[in-house]
Design an enzyme around this catalytic site. Structure first.
Site, mmCIF file in Angstrom:
data_model
loop_
_atom_site.group_PDB
_atom_site.id
_atom_site.type_symbol
_atom_site.label_atom_id
_atom_site.label_comp_id
_atom_site.label_asym_id
_atom_site.label_seq_id
_atom_site.Cartn_x
_atom_site.Cartn_y
_atom_site.Cartn_z
ATOM 1 C CE LYS A 80 -23.370 -29.107 11.423
ATOM 2 N NZ LYS A 80 -23.157 -29.967 12.880
ATOM 3 C CG ASP A 81 -27.814 -30.663 13.576
ATOM 4 O OD1 ASP A 81 -26.371 -31.146 13.569
ATOM 5 O OD2 ASP A 81 -28.030 -29.495 12.872
ATOM 6 C CB THR A 123 -14.234 -29.854 18.585
ATOM 7 O OG1 THR A 123 -15.722 -30.583 17.943
ATOM 8 C CG2 THR A 123 -13.168 -30.994 18.459
ATOM 9 C CB SER A 125 -17.386 -33.720 16.124
ATOM 10 O OG SER A 125 -17.411 -34.349 14.983
ATOM 11 N NE ARG A 127 -17.506 -34.284 10.571
ATOM 12 C CZ ARG A 127 -16.794 -33.723 10.612
ATOM 13 N NH1 ARG A 127 -16.202 -33.673 9.863
ATOM 14 N NH2 ARG A 127 -17.363 -31.986 10.846
ATOM 15 N NE ARG A 128 -16.402 -29.895 12.614
ATOM 16 C CZ ARG A 128 -18.083 -29.166 14.153
ATOM 17 N NH1 ARG A 128 -17.881 -28.531 14.342
ATOM 18 N NH2 ARG A 128 -18.391 -28.241 12.477
ATOM 19 N NE ARG A 145 -24.301 -29.302 22.064
ATOM 20 C CZ ARG A 145 -25.791 -29.733 22.871
ATOM 21 N NH1 ARG A 145 -25.227 -30.558 24.252
ATOM 22 N NH2 ARG A 145 -26.430 -29.826 22.653
ATOM 23 N N GLY A 146 -23.391 -25.449 22.457
ATOM 24 C CA GLY A 146 -23.539 -23.824 22.387
ATOM 25 C C GLY A 146 -23.946 -23.515 21.497
ATOM 26 C CG ASN A 147 -25.316 -19.746 19.676
ATOM 27 O OD1 ASN A 147 -24.269 -19.001 20.577
ATOM 28 N ND2 ASN A 147 -26.480 -19.018 20.981
ATOM 29 C CB VAL A 148 -21.791 -19.351 16.255
ATOM 30 C CG1 VAL A 148 -20.488 -19.071 15.097
ATOM 31 C CG2 VAL A 148 -22.348 -20.701 14.696
ATOM 32 C CB THR A 150 -22.687 -19.932 23.302
ATOM 33 O OG1 THR A 150 -23.926 -19.060 23.213
ATOM 34 C CG2 THR A 150 -21.858 -20.575 24.306
ATOM 35 N NE ARG A 151 -20.728 -25.331 19.577
ATOM 36 C CZ ARG A 151 -20.408 -26.390 18.784
ATOM 37 N NH1 ARG A 151 -19.355 -26.910 18.688
ATOM 38 N NH2 ARG A 151 -21.806 -26.987 19.487
ATOM 39 C CB CYS A 239 -23.521 -38.540 17.796
ATOM 40 S SG CYS A 239 -25.175 -37.295 17.093
#
Length: 286
Positions: A80-81, A123, A125, A127-128, A145-148, A150-151, A239
């Site tokens: 998806k990226d 989020t 996104s 879309r989300r 932002r950030g990895n899982v 971090t979130r 995006c």
């Protein structure tokens, strides 16, 4: 024989790369592999939304350049990226079996929201945001932002009332979400991004690596990847275009659901070899 895999340094990117290496080793036990890691523009600039720093290519460009120069033999991406257009001379040679595509709302333990509540969701996104607003009209949104990991920490620290994650990411990382409340959404509730939860392997066309990756690629997932990528191509969905798409294969037919991110859905089913005509037919309706 040795193959060098290029990937981002994030825990999820590394976990996905090991999944690809396991597929290669299972089919070609004599093949030696090495991981080469990269810090991409998207990893370095975490203070701005993706659409403000270059769109999907911010996670891919540096790795594609290494692939084109011969520094690595293949690259592992979250499908998806991927940007609409790949680098010159490159292709997606194979994919892993699709993971759990579902988006999910994660909140603190014992905190559950209904469709009339006012609460803030993290989020970045569009879309989300568009799809989630259909389900929770009073929800407010804030960039994240950030990895899982971090979130999840930002959620625990109270910076958001909830965050939206893809289920595949937490599953591939082996994370337990037992200390949180989790609500997963089926595709007819919150349509995922095209190719969400698919791991794509990029190679130079007609290279040694491309031939090996094509032999271990998951056939059904590749059909779904190609179909949903066609949605991206037809809509120019970077995006800034909040499109959603999800395909399924039943026997010799492929079904597709497409959304423009504003709650306008189109659905249809065609023979697999005519899947691109189906995509064009559905996207014309949006």
């Amino acid at each position: 024989m040795k193959l060098r895999a290029g990937t981002r340094k994030s825990p999820l990117a590394m976990a996905q790369t090991y999944m690809v290496l396991d597929m290669i080793k299972a089919a070609f036990p004599e093949c030696d592999t090495e991981i080469v890691t990269f810090t991409t523009k998207g990893d370095r600039q975490l203070d701005r939304p993706l659409d403000k720093i270059g769109g999907k290519g911010v996670f891919v460009t540096e790795i594609e350049q290494a692939l084109q120069s011969g520094e690595i033999d293949f690259a592992v991406h979250s499908a998806k990226d991927l940007p609409v257009t790949l680098g010159e001379g490159l292709e997606i040679s194979g994919v892993c079996p699709r993971g759990n595509y579902r988006d999910m709302l994660v909140t603190k333990k014992s905190v559950v929201f209904n469709d009339s509540d006012v609460f803030t969701v993290g989020t970045g996104s569009q879309r989300r945001r568009g799809g989630f607003a259909r389900l929770y009209p009073n929800a407010k949104f804030a960039d994240i932002r950030g990895n899982v990991g971090t979130r999840l920490k930002k959620l625990s620290d109270g910076l958001y009332d909830g965050i939206i994650l893809c289920a595949a990411g937490t599953e591939r990382l082996g994370l337990s979400l037992s200390e949180y409340e989790v609500k997963e959404f089926e595709h007819w509730e919150l349509l995922p991004a095209p190719c969400q939860a698919i791991i794509a392997v990029e190679c130079a066309k007609e290279s040694k690596a491309a031939k090996i990756i094509s032999q271990v690629s998951h056939k059904e997932t590749m059909l779904r990847f190609e179909t949903e990528r066609e949605v991206i191509r037809l809509l120019g969905a970077d995006c800034t275009v909040p499109v959603g798409a999800y395909s399924e294969i039943n026997g010799e037919k492929i079904s597709l659901t497409v959304s423009d991110g504003k709650g306008h859905f189109a659905q249809g089913e065609k023979e697999i070899e005519k899947r691109f005509e189906l995509v064009k037919e559905l996207t014309d309706k949006l």
